[in-house]
Motif scaffolding. Structure first.
Motif, mmCIF file in Angstrom:
data_model
loop_
_atom_site.group_PDB
_atom_site.id
_atom_site.type_symbol
_atom_site.label_atom_id
_atom_site.label_comp_id
_atom_site.label_asym_id
_atom_site.label_seq_id
_atom_site.Cartn_x
_atom_site.Cartn_y
_atom_site.Cartn_z
ATOM 1 N N LEU A 87 0.830 -1.203 0.000
ATOM 2 C CA LEU A 87 0.000 0.000 0.000
ATOM 3 C C LEU A 87 0.865 1.254 0.000
ATOM 4 O O LEU A 87 0.573 2.228 -0.698
ATOM 5 C CB LEU A 87 -0.920 0.007 1.222
ATOM 6 N N LEU A 88 1.941 1.209 0.763
ATOM 7 C CA LEU A 88 2.857 2.345 0.795
ATOM 8 C C LEU A 88 3.579 2.503 -0.545
ATOM 9 O O LEU A 88 3.774 3.624 -1.025
ATOM 10 C CB LEU A 88 3.861 2.188 1.939
ATOM 11 N N TYR A 89 3.975 1.386 -1.176
ATOM 12 C CA TYR A 89 4.600 1.455 -2.495
ATOM 13 C C TYR A 89 3.648 2.075 -3.514
ATOM 14 O O TYR A 89 4.060 2.877 -4.357
ATOM 15 C CB TYR A 89 5.015 0.066 -2.992
ATOM 16 N N ILE A 90 2.385 1.687 -3.455
ATOM 17 C CA ILE A 90 1.392 2.240 -4.372
ATOM 18 C C ILE A 90 1.259 3.741 -4.145
ATOM 19 O O ILE A 90 1.175 4.524 -5.102
ATOM 20 C CB ILE A 90 0.039 1.521 -4.208
ATOM 21 N N GLY A 91 1.265 4.154 -2.884
ATOM 22 C CA GLY A 91 1.189 5.584 -2.577
ATOM 23 C C GLY A 91 2.381 6.352 -3.124
ATOM 24 O O GLY A 91 2.224 7.429 -3.704
ATOM 25 N N SER A 124 8.193 7.095 2.175
ATOM 26 C CA SER A 124 9.445 6.327 2.144
ATOM 27 C C SER A 124 9.942 6.033 3.550
ATOM 28 O O SER A 124 10.397 4.914 3.839
ATOM 29 C CB SER A 124 10.514 7.081 1.355
ATOM 30 N N VAL A 125 9.857 7.013 4.427
ATOM 31 C CA VAL A 125 10.240 6.788 5.827
ATOM 32 C C VAL A 125 9.305 5.757 6.459
ATOM 33 O O VAL A 125 9.742 4.889 7.229
ATOM 34 C CB VAL A 125 10.240 8.123 6.613
ATOM 35 N N SER A 126 8.017 5.817 6.109
ATOM 36 C CA SER A 126 7.064 4.830 6.632
ATOM 37 C C SER A 126 7.435 3.417 6.188
ATOM 38 O O SER A 126 7.326 2.472 6.958
ATOM 39 C CB SER A 126 5.653 5.159 6.158
ATOM 40 N N ILE A 127 7.877 3.275 4.941
ATOM 41 C CA ILE A 127 8.303 1.963 4.449
ATOM 42 C C ILE A 127 9.507 1.469 5.252
ATOM 43 O O ILE A 127 9.568 0.293 5.643
ATOM 44 C CB ILE A 127 8.627 2.030 2.944
ATOM 45 N N LEU A 128 10.451 2.357 5.514
ATOM 46 C CA LEU A 128 11.622 1.971 6.314
ATOM 47 C C LEU A 128 11.216 1.548 7.725
ATOM 48 O O LEU A 128 11.738 0.568 8.261
ATOM 49 C CB LEU A 128 12.623 3.126 6.388
#
Length: 145
Positions: A87-91, A124-128
């Protein structure tokens, strides 16, 4: 009294089984529906792109969004866990697509570009954070991945 308790337990177990079956059936129907709609949208977008004189980067990024949606549905189908990272990648992909589209069509930088890039950095920080939590705390991995 014991007969009534046993009967209540059997009814409860039967209702529980029917409820679980209903939830699983809904998941499968919903996942196949989402997958079919995503494939249809991807194919029609691809066909529309072939009829254009020029294919832009934001058109290609839209196809990546469809691909990520399909991958997310496939992972959910296999694991019954919502892959938060997808979901974060899609965002991130959607914001970058919007940024590229905005810059290529308007060509005048404004504060909107700062908002979009700030959103990309935040996601990006959320993905990390999610990746770190998944690696560091295995019990969190089941819930976030």
């Amino acid at each position: 009294m014991k007969w009534a308790d046993r009967m209540r337990e059997r009814l409860h177990a039967g209702a529980n089984s029917i409820g679980n079956l209903g939830v699983e059936l809904f998941h499968y129907v919903a996942l196949f529906g989402i997958g079919a709609i995503t494939v249809y949208a991807g194919i029609t977008t691809f066909i529309d792109m072939l009829h254009q004189e020029k294919i832009s980067v934001d058109d290609i990024l839209l196809l990546f969004i469809y691909l990520e949606l399909l991958a997310m549905s496939g992972i959910y189908f296999r694991t019954n866990h919502m892959p938060l990272r997808f979901l974060l990648y899609i965002g991130v992909t959607a914001l970058i697509r919007l940024l590229i589209s905005d810059v290529s069509h308007h060509k005048s930088p404004d504060e909107g570009i700062l908002y979009l890039t700030g959103g990309v950095v935040l996601l990006s920080v959320s993905i990390l954070v999610v990746r770190y939590a998944s690696a560091r705390f295995p019990s969190v991995k089941e819930k976030t991945d």
